[in-house]
Design a protein around this motif. Structure first.
Motif, mmCIF file in Angstrom:
data_model
loop_
_atom_site.group_PDB
_atom_site.id
_atom_site.type_symbol
_atom_site.label_atom_id
_atom_site.label_comp_id
_atom_site.label_asym_id
_atom_site.label_seq_id
_atom_site.Cartn_x
_atom_site.Cartn_y
_atom_site.Cartn_z
ATOM 1 N N ASP A 102 0.832 -1.208 0.000
ATOM 2 C CA ASP A 102 0.000 0.000 0.000
ATOM 3 C C ASP A 102 0.868 1.260 0.000
ATOM 4 O O ASP A 102 0.581 2.258 0.685
ATOM 5 N N GLY A 103 1.977 1.172 -0.707
ATOM 6 C CA GLY A 103 2.823 2.351 -0.888
ATOM 7 C C GLY A 103 3.877 2.551 0.188
ATOM 8 O O GLY A 103 4.673 3.477 0.089
ATOM 9 N N ARG A 104 3.891 1.675 1.237
ATOM 10 C CA ARG A 104 4.879 1.876 2.308
ATOM 11 C C ARG A 104 5.906 0.752 2.293
ATOM 12 O O ARG A 104 5.557 -0.419 2.093
ATOM 13 N N PHE A 105 7.137 1.117 2.565
ATOM 14 C CA PHE A 105 8.202 0.122 2.561
ATOM 15 C C PHE A 105 8.019 -0.837 3.716
ATOM 16 O O PHE A 105 7.688 -0.441 4.835
ATOM 17 N N ARG A 106 8.230 -2.155 3.437
ATOM 18 C CA ARG A 106 8.089 -3.169 4.479
ATOM 19 C C ARG A 106 9.408 -3.891 4.654
ATOM 20 O O ARG A 106 9.755 -4.794 3.902
ATOM 21 N N SER A 117 23.056 0.834 -3.314
ATOM 22 C CA SER A 117 22.637 1.616 -2.157
ATOM 23 C C SER A 117 21.150 1.932 -2.239
ATOM 24 O O SER A 117 20.657 2.345 -3.298
ATOM 25 N N VAL A 118 20.426 1.699 -1.160
ATOM 26 C CA VAL A 118 18.987 1.937 -1.154
ATOM 27 C C VAL A 118 18.618 2.783 0.053
ATOM 28 O O VAL A 118 19.065 2.520 1.176
ATOM 29 N N ARG A 119 17.797 3.820 -0.211
ATOM 30 C CA ARG A 119 17.314 4.634 0.876
ATOM 31 C C ARG A 119 15.789 4.621 0.804
ATOM 32 O O ARG A 119 15.211 4.804 -0.274
ATOM 33 N N VAL A 120 15.128 4.368 1.939
ATOM 34 C CA VAL A 120 13.662 4.374 1.954
ATOM 35 C C VAL A 120 13.204 5.247 3.112
ATOM 36 O O VAL A 120 14.017 5.821 3.820
ATOM 37 N N GLY A 121 11.875 5.368 3.289
ATOM 38 C CA GLY A 121 11.363 6.134 4.414
ATOM 39 C C GLY A 121 10.756 7.461 4.004
ATOM 40 O O GLY A 121 10.265 8.212 4.837
ATOM 41 N N GLY A 122 10.765 7.744 2.752
ATOM 42 C CA GLY A 122 10.142 8.980 2.257
ATOM 43 C C GLY A 122 10.171 8.958 0.755
ATOM 44 O O GLY A 122 10.799 8.083 0.147
ATOM 45 N N PRO A 123 9.476 9.889 0.110
ATOM 46 C CA PRO A 123 9.465 9.895 -1.357
ATOM 47 C C PRO A 123 10.862 10.184 -1.904
ATOM 48 O O PRO A 123 11.573 11.024 -1.375
ATOM 49 N N MET A 142 2.498 15.580 -4.686
ATOM 50 C CA MET A 142 1.793 16.205 -3.576
ATOM 51 C C MET A 142 1.543 15.220 -2.428
ATOM 52 O O MET A 142 1.692 15.573 -1.256
ATOM 53 N N LEU A 143 1.233 13.960 -2.772
ATOM 54 C CA LEU A 143 0.787 13.029 -1.732
ATOM 55 C C LEU A 143 1.738 11.864 -1.466
ATOM 56 O O LEU A 143 1.446 11.013 -0.616
ATOM 57 N N ALA A 144 2.885 11.802 -2.169
ATOM 58 C CA ALA A 144 3.782 10.654 -2.023
ATOM 59 C C ALA A 144 4.185 10.467 -0.565
ATOM 60 O O ALA A 144 4.551 11.415 0.129
ATOM 61 N N GLY A 145 4.131 9.184 -0.090
ATOM 62 C CA GLY A 145 4.472 8.939 1.303
ATOM 63 C C GLY A 145 5.793 8.201 1.470
ATOM 64 O O GLY A 145 6.461 8.325 2.484
ATOM 65 N N ASP A 146 6.162 7.419 0.453
ATOM 66 C CA ASP A 146 7.350 6.594 0.608
ATOM 67 C C ASP A 146 7.891 6.265 -0.777
ATOM 68 O O ASP A 146 7.296 6.640 -1.792
ATOM 69 N N GLY A 147 9.034 5.568 -0.793
ATOM 70 C CA GLY A 147 9.631 5.191 -2.063
ATOM 71 C C GLY A 147 11.060 4.765 -1.840
ATOM 72 O O GLY A 147 11.598 4.909 -0.737
#
Lengths: 429, 249, 495
Positions: A102-106, A117-123, A142-147
Motif C-alpha cells: 500500500d505504498g509503504r516500505f516493508r 545503495s537503497v534509501r527508503v522512508g520517504g518519497p 503532492m501526496l507521495a508517502g514513501d519510495g
C-alpha cells in the motif's frame, strides 16, 4: 502558508470535485509528510492549478478518468490482504527485493541488496519528473508517502533487484497510494530491475519512477503489472539516458480494471539507446493505456519499440507512442511497431503512433496493424491435427514472442512468460 | 583523355589521396588495384565530383579541360561516367525515364538534338538486348528492389546507353557471379575504341581476365606505388598486395 | 562543391516567389464588414433564397456563436477577427456580353494569367453562344470568381446527359428539392467551427447532380479564385452521384498576392448512392505568404464524402502546395456495404507555411475498404503534419484499411509530423499503417548529377518519384499541372 491556486473551471464537475478532494486531503496532511517539502509544495501547486487531466487533454484522448474520479479513496491503514501469499507468487530468485505494501516500505518482507545503495522512508524525489505537465505526477508529488532511492555507483554491476508493490483494499474502503521511486546509475553502472506490481481488492496505485542512466550505463527494466481486477493503476516513468547509455525496458500489463502506464524516455547524450517494448493482455471490461514519449535530444541515438495488444471480452487497449526528434538530433534511428489482436467481437483498440520530427537526417518509421488471428494459419494448424483452442494459443504466443523473446534476462523473461501462460489459461473458455 | 597530376584529397579533414599521378591516353583501359582503404573509391568520387571529397592540391584534366572545376553533371555531359560500387536507389523514379532524362540533359549540354520517347525506347531496348538484360529492367524503379548483381548490370546498361568517353568502374565486379561478371566485361569491351577509355578499379584480378587492361597501377596509402602491364595484375594475384607494398616502401 | 553550397541552391529553389500572385480590379458589390444576423439576411436576400435556407443559415449562425475555434491542429496564427471581414462580395451584374470585346478586360487578363484557353475564356465570361458544339470540349468549368459564379459552361452537353452542373445559388432556385434534401446531410451545421461559419454565410460554390446510371461525359472543373481584399471565401460545394453513376470533379486554385491574411472556410459535401463513384481531385496553390511568412491564405476546409450506398466509392486526391495555413481533412463515411474510400495526398510546405492535413475513414458498413497514401514534403521553416483517423465501428465486419504516410524533409529547419489515430471495434477488421521519414539523400542527388542531371532536375525527379503513388491518381489534365507545380514549389530547395 500560502493558499493553493484554484482548479481550472473548464473541467467537468466530477473532475473538479475529485481534484478538490485530493487537495483537501493534502491540506489536511500538510507539514506532516516526509521528505523535501519544497518539491512537494511545488507539486501541490501544480496539481491544484491543473486538476485531473481533462477531457480536452490530447494525452488522455482515449482514456477517461471518470470512473477513477468518481471513486473516493481513503488513506491506507493496515493491509487487508495476505501479503505472504501474494509474495509467494513472485519468481523464485535469490535476488534482493524491496517490498512496498500500500505504498509503504516493508522491512520485514524485504531483502536489502549489497552492491546497491537503497534509501527508503520517504518519497525519492529526483529531478526528471515534470509535475507541471503531467497532472498525475503532480498528484503523486503532492501526496507521495514513501519510495526507494536506488543508487548504483560508477562502474558497478548492481545485478538484479526486485521492486515489488502490493496493493490491498476493499470495495467499501478503496485506498490510494502514491509511491515515488528513483534509480540512479552512475557512469558505466548496470542494473536489472524486476518491477512487479500486484494486489487484492480495490485500490488506486499511482506511482512515479525517475530513472537517471549515466554515460555508458545500462538499466534493464522488466515490468509486470498484475494488479487486482478491482484496482486502478497509474504509473509514470521518466528515463533519462546519457551518452552511450541504454534503457532496455519491457512492460507487461495484465491486471487492473483501469490502467495507464506512461513512459517518458529522453535520449539526452549521443549514442544513447532506448527499448520500450510492451504487451497488454486484457479481458473482461478492462481498460489499459500504454503511452510513451521518446525524445531524441542528441545525435546518433536509437530507439526501438514493439508493442503488442491481445484483447478479449469487452476490453479496450490503448497505445499512444510518440517519437520526438529535436532539431540537432541528426542521425536518429527510431523504429516503432504496434500490433493488436482482437479476439472478441466487443474488444476495442485505439492506437496513435506519432512522429514529430525537426531534424532532416534521420531514419524514423512506425507501423501499426490491427486484426484478428489469421484464418489461414489457424486452418493450417488444425488441418495438421492441432485442436482449435491450442492452435489459437500457439498463434497468440507466437504473436507475443516477438516482444518477449529478445528479453535477455532469463529469470525476468521466465517470470513474464509464466504470467502470460497463467493469463492465457484464465481466458480459456 | 585523362591526366592527373599530384592530386591530393581529403575526406572529413583526413588526407586520403596523397599525390596521384596518372595519365590515361585515348583508347586505353587502365586498371587500378589496391588493398582496402588505399583510396580507390575516393579517387573515383573525386574525379566524378562528389560533395565531401575535398581536393587539396594537384590537378585533373579531362580532354584538356579542368575537370575539378566542373559540376558533377557537367563532367557527365563531357563524357565521364562512374559506375558506382553501391548504385543508389531512387524510389518512384522509373529507370527508362531516368535514363532518358539523363541522356537528353547530356545531349542538350553538348548541343545535340534530344531523343524523343520512341527513339529512346528503340535505343534502350537494343542495348538491353545486346547485354542480354530483360526489358523489364527498364520499367522498374531505379535500382529499387534490385539484387546486387542486377544493380551492377543496370550500371552497365546505363553506361551502354549514355556512351561515355571515359568510364570509371568502381569495384563493379564485387559481389558478382561469373555470368554477371561477363556481362559487365562485355559492356566495357563493347565501349572500347580509339576515342574511349576506361579506368577499372578493382580489388581482384579476375575481372581483368575479361577486360584486359593496357596498364595496371597499384594504389596504396593514397599513392600509386607501382605501374606495369597486364602481367602486374597476375603478379599481385599470386603474391598478394603485402609484398608489393613492402617492396615499394 | 561543398555541402553548404548545395543547401544554398536548395534554399534558393524552395524560396521561389509565388508565380501566380496577381489581383484583379473589378467593381465590387460588397457588404460592410462584420457578421450579424443582418449580414446573413442580406446574403440570403441578395441571392433571392427561399425562407427555409435563411432559417437554416440562421440556425447555423446560432450554433457557431456558441462554438470555439478548434486548437488541436499543429498550426499557429494570430487571432482571427471575424467581425473585421466582408462576408459578401459580388462582381457587378452585367447583361450577357455579345463577344469577348464586351467582357471586362481585367477579367480576361485574369483568365489569361490562369492559363485558361481562349475558347474557354469566352465561355467562362458568359459570351453568348460560346458554348456551341464546335470543338468537343474536354473539361466543363464553373468558375467561382470571388463569391458569385460568373459563368457556367458546357451546359448543353451536360444537360443532354441529364447532368446538373451549376452554381449552388442557381441550384437553390432551379432544383430546390435536391438542395434541400442533401445540403448539410454530410456536414451538418454543428459539425465544426469553420463548417458552422460556412453554413451561415456561404455565398456560392458548385452543385452537381448525376442521375442514376449516368457516366458524366466530361471532367467537371472549377477554378477557385480569392479576389476581393479582406473577403473571406465561403464556398459550398454539393455533389450527388445517384445510383450507378460516375463523376470526376477537378478543383484548382490560385490566388492574388496580398499582404493581409485571408480566411477561407469552404465546405464540400459528396454523396454517393449505390454503385456510384465520385473522384474529387484538387490542386491547391493559393498564396502561401512571402519568404518571411507574411500574408498568405488561411485555409480551413471541411470536405467529407458519404458513401451512402452499397458498393459506392469516393476518392479524394489532393496536391496542396499553397496557403499559409492548410487545415483540411477530406474524409469518407463508409456507410454502404462494400463501399470504398480513398485518400491520396501530396502536401508541400516551404518558407513558413503550416499544413495540418489528412483524412478520416469511418468504416460503418460491412466489407468497407479504405486506402490512404500521404506524402508530405517540408522545406524552409515550414511544418507539415499528417493527421488521420481510421475508425472501425462494431458492425463493419471485414473492414480493411491500408495507410502509407511518408515524409520528406528538405533542410534542417523544417518539421514533419505524423499523427494517426487508429481505432477498431471489430475483430474481423484488418488495419495496416506505415509511416516513414527521410530526406533526399546526398547520394541520390549525386547519382543523378553523375548521370548528367542538373541539381534542380534531380530534385524534381526525386520528389516526383516520391509522390508518384499520389500523382498517378490525378486525371491527366491535372497530373501535368501538378508535376510542374511540385517542381516550381520546390525550385532550389533540396540539398
Amino acid at each position: 502558508m500560502t493558499a493553493l491556486p484554484r482548479p481550472r473551471a473548464l473541467q467537468p464537475a466530477w473532475s473538479q470535485d475529485a481534484a478538490a478532494a485530493f487537495v483537501a486531503r493534502y491540506e489536511g496532511l500538510r507539514g506532516r509528510l516526509p521528505g523535501d517539502a519544497a518539491a512537494r509544495e511545488a507539486g501541490a501547486a501544480a496539481f491544484a492549478a491543473r486538476g485531473l487531466p481533462g477531457v480536452r487533454d490530447e494525452a488522455w484522448h482515449f482514456t477517461s478518468l471518470r470512473a477513477l474520479a468518481e471513486t473516493r479513496f481513503a488513506e491506507p491503514l493496515t493491509p487487508v490482504a495476505d501479503c505472504a501469499a501474494m509474495l509467494a507468487r513472485l519468481p523464485q530468485t535469490d535476488a534482493p527485493r524491496l517490498v512496498f505494501v500500500d505504498g509503504r516500505f516493508r522491512d520485514d518482507l524485504s531483502v536489502v541488496p549489497q552492491s546497491v545503495s537503497v534509501r527508503v522512508g520517504g518519497p525519492a524525489y529526483a529531478t526528471l519528473a515534470n509535475p507541471d505537465r503531467e497532472a498525475m505526477v503532480a498528484l503523486n508529488t503532492m501526496l507521495a508517502g514513501d519510495g526507494a532511492a536506488i543508487d548504483v555507483a560508477a562502474g558497478v554491476d548492481g545485478g538484479t533487484l526486485l521492486l515489488v508493490s502490493l496493493g490491498t483494499g476493499t470495495a467499501d474502503r478503496p485506498v490510494a497510494f502514491h509511491p515515488r521511486h528513483s534509480v540512479h546509475l552512475a557512469d558505466g553502472a548496470s542494473l536489472t530491475l524486476l518491477d512487479v506490481v500486484m494486489g487484492e481488492g480495490a485500490y488506486w496505485h499511482n506511482a512515479v519512477l525517475e530513472l537517471a542512466i549515466g554515460e555508458g550505463a545500462t538499466l534493464v527494466h522488466l515490468r509486470l503489472q498484475d494488479e487486482s481486477h478491482a484496482a486502478f493503476h497509474v504509473s509514470t516513468v521518466y528515463a533519462d539516458v546519457a551518452a552511450r547509455g541504454t534503457y532496455d525496458s519491457f512492460a507487461l500489463t495484465l491486471g487492473g480494471k483501469w490502467a495507464r502506464m506512461e513512459v517518458h524516455a529522453s535520449l539526452s547524450g549521443p549514442k544513447a539507446v532506448a527499448h520500450l517494448n510492451a504487451a497488454q493482455l486484457l479481458g473482461g471490461s478492462q481498460h489499459a493505456d500504454f503511452t510513451t514519449v521518446i525524445t531524441h535530444a542528441a545525435p546518433h541515438c536509437a530507439s526501438r519499440q514493439t508493442v503488442k495488444n491481445v484483447l478479449t471480452g469487452r476490453s479496450r487497449g490503448v497505445f499512444q507512442g510518440k517519437i520526438e526528434v529535436a532539431r540537432d538530433a541528426q542521425k536518429t534511428d527510431g523504429y516503432q511497431m504496434n500490433q493488436a489482436l482482437l479476439l472478441s467481437p466487443d474488444a476495442e483498440i485505439d492506437s496513435k503512433p506519432e512522429l514529430e520530427i525537426f531534424a532532416d537526417d534521420v531514419k524514423c518509421s512506425h507501423g501499426a496493424t490491427v486484426g484478428e488471428l489469421d484464418g489461414e494459419q489457424l486452418f493450417y494448424l488444425r488441418s495438421r491435427g492441432v485442436p482449435q483452442a491450442e492452435a489459437r494459443s500457439m498463434l497468440v504466443r507466437a504473436f507475443l514472442a516477438e516482444a518477449l523473446d529478445p528479453i535477455a534476462h532469463d529469470a525476468g523473461r521466465a517470470m513474464l512468460e509464466a504470467a502470460v501462460s497463467a493469463w492465457w489459461e484464465r481466458q480459456a473458455p | 583523355m585523362l591526366k592527373i597530376e599530384g592530386l591530393t584529397a581529403s575526406v572529413d579533414g583526413k588526407a586520403i589521396l596523397k599525390g596521384i599521378d596518372l595519365v590515361v591516353p585515348d583508347g586505353e583501359v587502365h586498371a587500378i588495384m589496391g588493398p582496402n582503404g588505399s583510396g580507390k573509391s575516393t579517387l573515383s568520387y573525386v574525379l566524378a565530383g562528389r560533395d565531401g571529397y575535398e581536393v587539396t592540391g594537384g590537378s585533373a584534366a579531362f580532354d584538356g579541360a579542368d575537370l575539378l572545376a566542373m559540376e558533377p553533371e557537367a563532367r557527365a555531359a563531357a563524357g565521364l561516367f562512374l559506375a558506382f560500387q553501391y548504385p543508389v536507389e531512387l524510389p518512384g523514379v522509373n529507370n527508362a525515364n531516368f535514363l532518358r532524362t539523363a541522356l537528353n540533359a547530356q545531349r542538350r549540354a553538348r548541343g545535340e538534338a534530344e531523343l524523343d520517347a520512341v527513339q529512346f525506347l528503340k535505343l534502350s531496348r537494343a542495348e538491353a538486348k545486346r547485354l542480354s538484360m530483360p526489358d523489364d529492367m527498364l520499367k522498374r524503379n531505379v535500382n529499387v528492389g534490385f539484387s546486387g548483381g542486377e544493380k551492377k548490370r543496370n550500371e552497365v546498361l546505363q553506361m551502354a546507353i549514355l556512351r561515355p568517353k571515359l568510364a570509371i568502374l568502381d569495384e563493379t565486379d564485387s559481389g558478382l557471379d561469373i555470368d554477371a561478371l561477363k556481362i559487365v566485361a562485355d559492356g566495357v569491351n563493347a565501349l572500347r575504341g580509339p576515342a574511349t577509355s576506361a579506368l577499372v578499379i578493382t580489388h581482384y584480378q579476375r575481372l581483368l581476365d575479361y577486360i584486359v587492361p593496357d596498364r595496371v597501377h597499384v594504389l596504396a596509402g593514397g599513392r600509386i606505388i607501382r605501374s606495369g602491364g597486364p602481367e602486374l595484375a597476375l603478379e599481385l594475384e599470386a603474391s598478394g598486395y603485402a609484398s608489393v607494398v613492402a617492396e615499394a616502401a | 562543391m561543398s555541402e553548404s553550397a548545395t543547401l544554398e541552391t536548395l534554399n534558393a529553389v524552395t524560396a521561389t516567389p509565388y508565380k501566380w500572385g496577381f489581383s484583379t480590379d473589378i467593381e465590387m458589390d460588397m457588404a460592410p464588414k462584420g457578421l450579424t444576423e443582418d449580414t446573413i439576411r442580406l446574403i440570403s436576400a441578395r441571392k433571392e433564397e427561399p425562407a427555409w435556407l435563411l432559417a437554416w443559415r440562421l440556425e447555423a449562425f446560432a450554433v457557431w456563436q456558441k462554438m470555439e475555434e478548434p486548437d488541436w491542429a499543429r498550426v499557429k496564427h494570430p487571432p482571427i477577427d471575424y467581425q473585421d471581414l466582408h462576408y459578401y462580395a459580388a462582381p457587378k451584374k452585367k447583361a450577357g456580353p455579345k463577344s469577348l470585346d464586351e467582357v471586362d478586360p481585367e477579367l480576361l487578363r485574369t483568365y489569361e494569367k490562369l492559363g485558361i484557353p481562349l475558347k474557354e475564356r469566352a465561355i467562362l465570361a458568359g459570351v453568348e453562344g460560346a458554348d456551341g458544339e464546335g470543338d468537343r470540349p474536354q473539361v466543363a468549368m464553373d468558375a467561382v470568381f470571388d463569391s458569385v459564379s460568373v459563368a457556367t459552361t458546357f451546359k448543353a452537353t451536360l444537360a443532354k446527359a441529364g447532368v446538373i452542373f451549376c452554381p449552388i445559388s442557381e441550384a437553390v432556385r432551379e432544383h430546390p428539392n435536391l438542395v434541400q434534401k442533401y445540403l448539410g446531410s454530410v456536414v451538418p451545421q454543428s459539425d465544426n467551427f469553420f463548417a458552422a461559419l460556412n453554413c451561415a454565410v456561404f455565398t456560392d460554390g458548385s452543385f452537381v447532380y448525376i442521375p442514376p446510371g449516368v457516366r458524366c461525359p466530361m471532367e467537371l472543373s472549377t477554378y477557385f479564385r480569392i479576389n476581393a481584399r479582406n473577403t473571406g471565401q465561403f464556398e459550398r460545394t454539393l455533389i450527388i452521384a445517384d445510383a450507378g453513376s460516375y463523376v470526376s470533379y477537378l478543383e484548382g486554385c490560385t490566388a492574388p498576392q496580398r499582404d493581409e491574411n485571408q480566411l477561407h472556410a469552404a465546405v464540400v459535401e459528396l454523396i454517393a448512392h449505390d454503385d456510384a463513384q465520385i473522384k474529387y481531385s484538387t490542386v491547391q496553390n493559393w498564396y502561401p505568404g512571402d519568404a518571411e511568412g507574411r500574408g498568405g491564405i488561411y485555409n480551413f476546409v471541411t470536405k467529407r464524402g458519404d458513401c451512402r450506398g452499397a458498393r459506392s466509392k469516393i476518392s479524394w486526391t489532393q496536391v496542396e502546395t499553397g496557403s499559409a495555413i492548410t487545415w483540411k481533412y477530406p474524409s469518407c463515411v463508409l456507410r454502404g456495404d462494400d463501399s470504398v474510400g480513398e485518400f491520396y495526398s501530396v502536401a508541400v510546405t516551404t518558407n513558413y507555411q503550416q499544413a495540418d492535413t489528412g483524412t478520416k475513414m469511418i468504416h460503418i458498413g460491412r466489407n468497407t475498404r479504405s486506402t490512404i497514401v500521404s506524402k508530405g514534403i517540408s522545406a524552409g521553416h515550414s511544418n507539415n503534419t499528417y493527421r488521420g483517423q481510421v475508425k472501425v465501428m462494431p458492425k463493419a465486419h471485414g473492414a480493411r484499411n491500408h495507410t502509407q504516410c511518408d515524409s520528406l524533409l528538405i533542410g534542417s529547419t523544417c518539421g514533419a509530423h505524423t499523427v494517426p489515430y487508429i481505432e477498431s471495434r471489430n475483430p474481423t477488421a484488418k488495419l495496416e499503417h506505415e509511416a516513414t521519414t527521410s530526406k533526399i539523400a546526398e547520394d541520390q542527388l549525386f547519382y543523378c548529377r553523375q548521370r548528367g542531371l542538373s541539381e534542380e532536375d534531380a530534385v524534381g525527379l526525386i520528389v516526383n518519384g516520391f509522390c508518384k503513388d499520389v500523382l498517378k491518381e490525378l486525371p491527366m489534365e491535372f497530373a501535368v499541372e501538378a508535376q510542374k507545380l511540385l517542381a516550381v514549389s520546390l525550385e532550389g530547395s533540396v540539398g
